[in-house]
Design a protein around this motif. Structure first.
Motif, PDB file in Angstrom:
ATOM      1  N   GLU A 151       5.518   4.292  -1.236  1.00 15.22           N
ATOM      2  CA  GLU A 151       4.567   5.055  -2.047  1.00 15.22           C
ATOM      3  C   GLU A 151       5.000   5.077  -3.516  1.00 15.22           C
ATOM      4  OE1 GLU A 151       2.731   9.596  -2.459  1.00 15.22           O
ATOM      5  OE2 GLU A 151       4.183   9.105  -0.889  1.00 15.22           O
ATOM      6  N   LYS A 152       6.313   5.266  -3.755  1.00 15.28           N
ATOM      7  CA  LYS A 152       6.806   5.293  -5.137  1.00 15.28           C
ATOM      8  C   LYS A 152       6.663   3.928  -5.803  1.00 15.28           C
ATOM      9  CE  LYS A 152      10.074   7.802  -6.629  1.00 15.28           C
ATOM     10  NZ  LYS A 152      11.366   8.406  -6.975  1.00 15.28           N
ATOM     11  N   GLY A 154       4.092   2.014  -5.201  1.00 13.75           N
ATOM     12  CA  GLY A 154       2.664   1.751  -5.334  1.00 13.75           C
ATOM     13  C   GLY A 154       2.095   0.897  -4.217  1.00 13.75           C
ATOM     14  N   TYR A 156       0.642   1.303  -1.229  1.00  9.41           N
ATOM     15  CA  TYR A 156       0.119   2.394  -0.417  1.00  9.41           C
ATOM     16  C   TYR A 156      -0.214   1.979   1.007  1.00  9.41           C
ATOM     17  CZ  TYR A 156      -0.215   4.665  -4.947  1.00  9.41           C
ATOM     18  OH  TYR A 156       0.078   5.201  -6.172  1.00  9.41           O
ATOM     19  N   SER A 188      -0.741  13.036   0.205  1.00  6.58           N
ATOM     20  CA  SER A 188      -0.340  12.643  -1.150  1.00  6.58           C
ATOM     21  C   SER A 188      -0.717  11.192  -1.438  1.00  6.58           C
ATOM     22  CB  SER A 188       1.166  12.836  -1.312  1.00  6.58           C
ATOM     23  OG  SER A 188       1.521  14.177  -1.176  1.00  6.58           O
ATOM     24  N   GLU A 191      -4.345  11.033  -2.057  1.00  3.40           N
ATOM     25  CA  GLU A 191      -4.609  11.613  -3.383  1.00  3.40           C
ATOM     26  C   GLU A 191      -4.346  10.573  -4.472  1.00  3.40           C
ATOM     27  OE1 GLU A 191      -3.242  15.432  -6.162  1.00  3.40           O
ATOM     28  OE2 GLU A 191      -2.367  15.107  -4.169  1.00  3.40           O
ATOM     29  N   ASP A 192      -3.230   9.797  -4.309  1.00  7.29           N
ATOM     30  CA  ASP A 192      -2.967   8.735  -5.280  1.00  7.29           C
ATOM     31  C   ASP A 192      -4.069   7.681  -5.263  1.00  7.29           C
ATOM     32  OD1 ASP A 192      -0.639   9.948  -6.044  1.00  7.29           O
ATOM     33  OD2 ASP A 192       0.648   8.758  -4.705  1.00  7.29           O
ATOM     34  N   GLU A 194      -7.090   8.342  -4.788  1.00  6.62           N
ATOM     35  CA  GLU A 194      -8.302   9.039  -5.223  1.00  6.62           C
ATOM     36  C   GLU A 194      -9.322   9.182  -4.087  1.00  6.62           C
ATOM     37  OE1 GLU A 194      -9.827   7.172  -8.697  1.00  6.62           O
ATOM     38  OE2 GLU A 194      -8.068   7.658  -9.926  1.00  6.62           O
TER      39      GLU A 194
END
Length: 531
Positions: A151-152, A154, A156, A188, A191-192, A194
């Motif tokens: 996740e960090k 990117g 996903y 989370s 949410e990233d 959207e």
């Protein structure tokens, strides 16, 4: 609010895995700042006791706990040193559950430093060990950490895959705490991306487990719910959820969550056009941020100072020990001198004793040498006796042959003299009579009786042995042949003694051989001699 992913941390008490949760790359021990020294010295004391017990597993666990203390204090280099020493103790037990915690802890340090490749390597090692041990909780935690790592970065899709696998494992274990936090992690990620509806759904699932727990995790979920509402344009709902988070953060005195709540409220009020409230909450967020930075710096300074004081005290203790060693060494000089004198006396006594033993051994060696020489002379005497016996046998054989020859010649001489002294004698008839006499003399057994008597004196057991080893009855002629062979006579000599042709001797030898237990390649003469 500034969203920070939740990382799972391990703390091992005994062999039981306990799930704890850490905020962001650094956890501030703000609730109990005055307990830093006590915690550190307690962990150091645990390590010293484990080292005295010399149990690798307990030593590794003590290093791991001390490493967790350093990591949560933000002193990553010291934490890595402790984790490395713990892994060194676990080399003989590569399949131990504690190794899962150590690899995950090292991975979290690298993740905090944004060293994603190294972090993933350690998380993968922890996951592999968990699979080998069939340790489901370890698998769930490692997969969750891998998801946070992706996740960090990117990634996903990969992050969602690992988080869903982690969620399935926690559900299988019925671990409500783990289920709640993984649902929040998945929220989370959405949410990233959207995808706020899905994010709200997973945050809601997480809150269902954390509601009324009065924990930092509950505060974080409420902040996330408020954040999602705000991003969807539902400002009133966002403010309601964030104010709940603010009240709970005040009650548990969590400055990090207070900063996040004020920051989120500032954003929501700004979007509603209530700039005075927005400014108020932004100012509050700044104050809490300054407090956090100061607390973090103070905490790290306290930990470093505590470590320094501990090392200084250990150095002083070591110096005192060395001085004590020197003092003991001086006191022991006298004892060493006494021991030296005693050692010299012991060495002297030992030397004299060894010298006596050496003399005894030398005397024993001389006696053995003398005995060996006597044995050698005895063997030589036996060989001489055997040689005399062989010569006696040869002489007997020759005497027998000469006796026979002389007797025959004597009889022939006497007969011829009688013939020569007579006149008007029918020579033809007389020669015939002479031939008959010769034949008659040759058929006489008296000479053989005399031969048998000599032979038995020289070889008393031969005839008995020869008769016993043969499966068939041996005729007198075969017995004579055997005795002549025992005297090592050739076929030609045997033919002369027996007054037969050499061919007859060969036939007789063949027939005798068939009646004896002798190998095909063995010599008949050798067999008779060895009998």
């Amino acid at each position: 609010m500034v969203k920070t992913p939740i990382f799972h941390c391990f703390s091992f008490l005994g062999l039981l895995p306990v799930l704890t949760f850490c905020w962001g790359p650094l956890v501030i021990a703000q609730d109990f700042p005055n307990k830093t020294d006590a915690t550190f010295f307690k962990l150091k004391s645990n390590l010293e006791r484990a080292e005295q017990g010399n149990t690798p597993q307990e030593i590794a666990q003590a290093h791991q706990e001390l490493g967790e203390f350093y990591r949560t204090s933000g002193i990553f280099s010291a934490a890595m040193d402790q984790y490395g020493m713990a892994l060194g103790q676990m080399e003989a037990k590569n399949d131990h559950i504690l190794k899962v915690a150590l690899n995950n802890s090292i991975g979290k340090v690298h993740l905090s430093l944004n060293k994603f490749k190294l972090a993933k390597n350690y998380f993968q090692d922890a996951l592999k060990t968990s699979h080998l041990l069939d340790y489901l909780q370890g698998q769930a935690i490692s997969k969750g950490l891998l998801g946070a790592c992706y996740e960090k970065q990117g990634d996903y899709a990969q992050a969602l895959e690992y988080q869903r696998e982690s969620l399935a494992l926690f559900q299988k274990l019925r671990d409500s705490h783990g289920i709640a936090l993984v649902n929040e992690n998945i929220g989370s990620i959405y949410e990233d991306l959207e995808r706020y509806a899905l994010a709200h759904d997973f945050f809601g699932k997480s809150y269902a487990f954390l509601k009324n727990t009065g924990t930092r995790e509950e505060v974080n979920v409420l902040n996330n719910l408020g954040d999602v509402y705000r991003k969807q344009g539902l400002y009133d709902a966002a403010i309601t959820e964030t104010e709940k988070a603010l009240l709970l953060a005040q009650r548990i005195q969590d400055n990090h969550q207070l900063e996040s709540a004020h920051k989120d409220l500032s954003k929501a009020y700004a979007l509603q056009g209530e700039y005075r409230k927005a400014h108020h909450h932004l100012t509050k967020a700044g104050e809490y941020n300054s407090t956090l930075i100061q607390a973090r710096n103070t905490e790290q300074l306290n930990v470093l100072q505590t470590i320094h004081e501990s090392n200084k005290k250990e150095a002083q203790i070591q110096l005192l020990k060395e001085q004590n060693k020197v003092s003991k060494a001086n006191q022991n000089v006298l004892w060493i001198a006494i021991f030296a004198i005693a050692a010299v006396l012991i060495i002297l006594y030992t030397y004299l004793g060894r010298k006596r033993k050496a003399q005894l051994k030398l005397q024993e060696y001389r006696q053995r040498t003398l005995k060996a020489e006597l044995d050698k002379k005895g063997i030589e005497e036996k060989n001489l006796q055997r040689e005399v016996q062989l010569k006696t046998a040869a002489l007997s054989r020759y005497s027998l042959h000469l006796s026979q020859k002389n007797k025959i010649l004597l009889d022939l001489s006497n007969t011829l003299k009688n013939i020569a002294g007579r006149k008007n004698m029918d020579m033809c008839a007389k020669i015939k009579d002479l031939v008959k006499d010769i034949d008659f003399n040759l058929q006489q057994e008296q000479e053989w009786d005399e031969f048998m008597r000599f032979f038995k004196e020289i070889h008393p057991d031969f005839i008995k042995k020869l008769s016993s080893i043969s499966e068939h009855h041996l005729s007198p002629a075969e017995m004579r042949l055997g005795m002549l062979l025992r005297l090592n006579m050739s076929s030609k000599e045997i033919a002369s003694v027996l007054r037969v042709t050499p061919d007859s001797v060969r036939v007789a030898r063949y027939r005798l051989r068939k009646k004896l237990p002798i190998g095909q390649k063995a010599e008949l003469v050798n067999f008779m001699v060895e009998l």
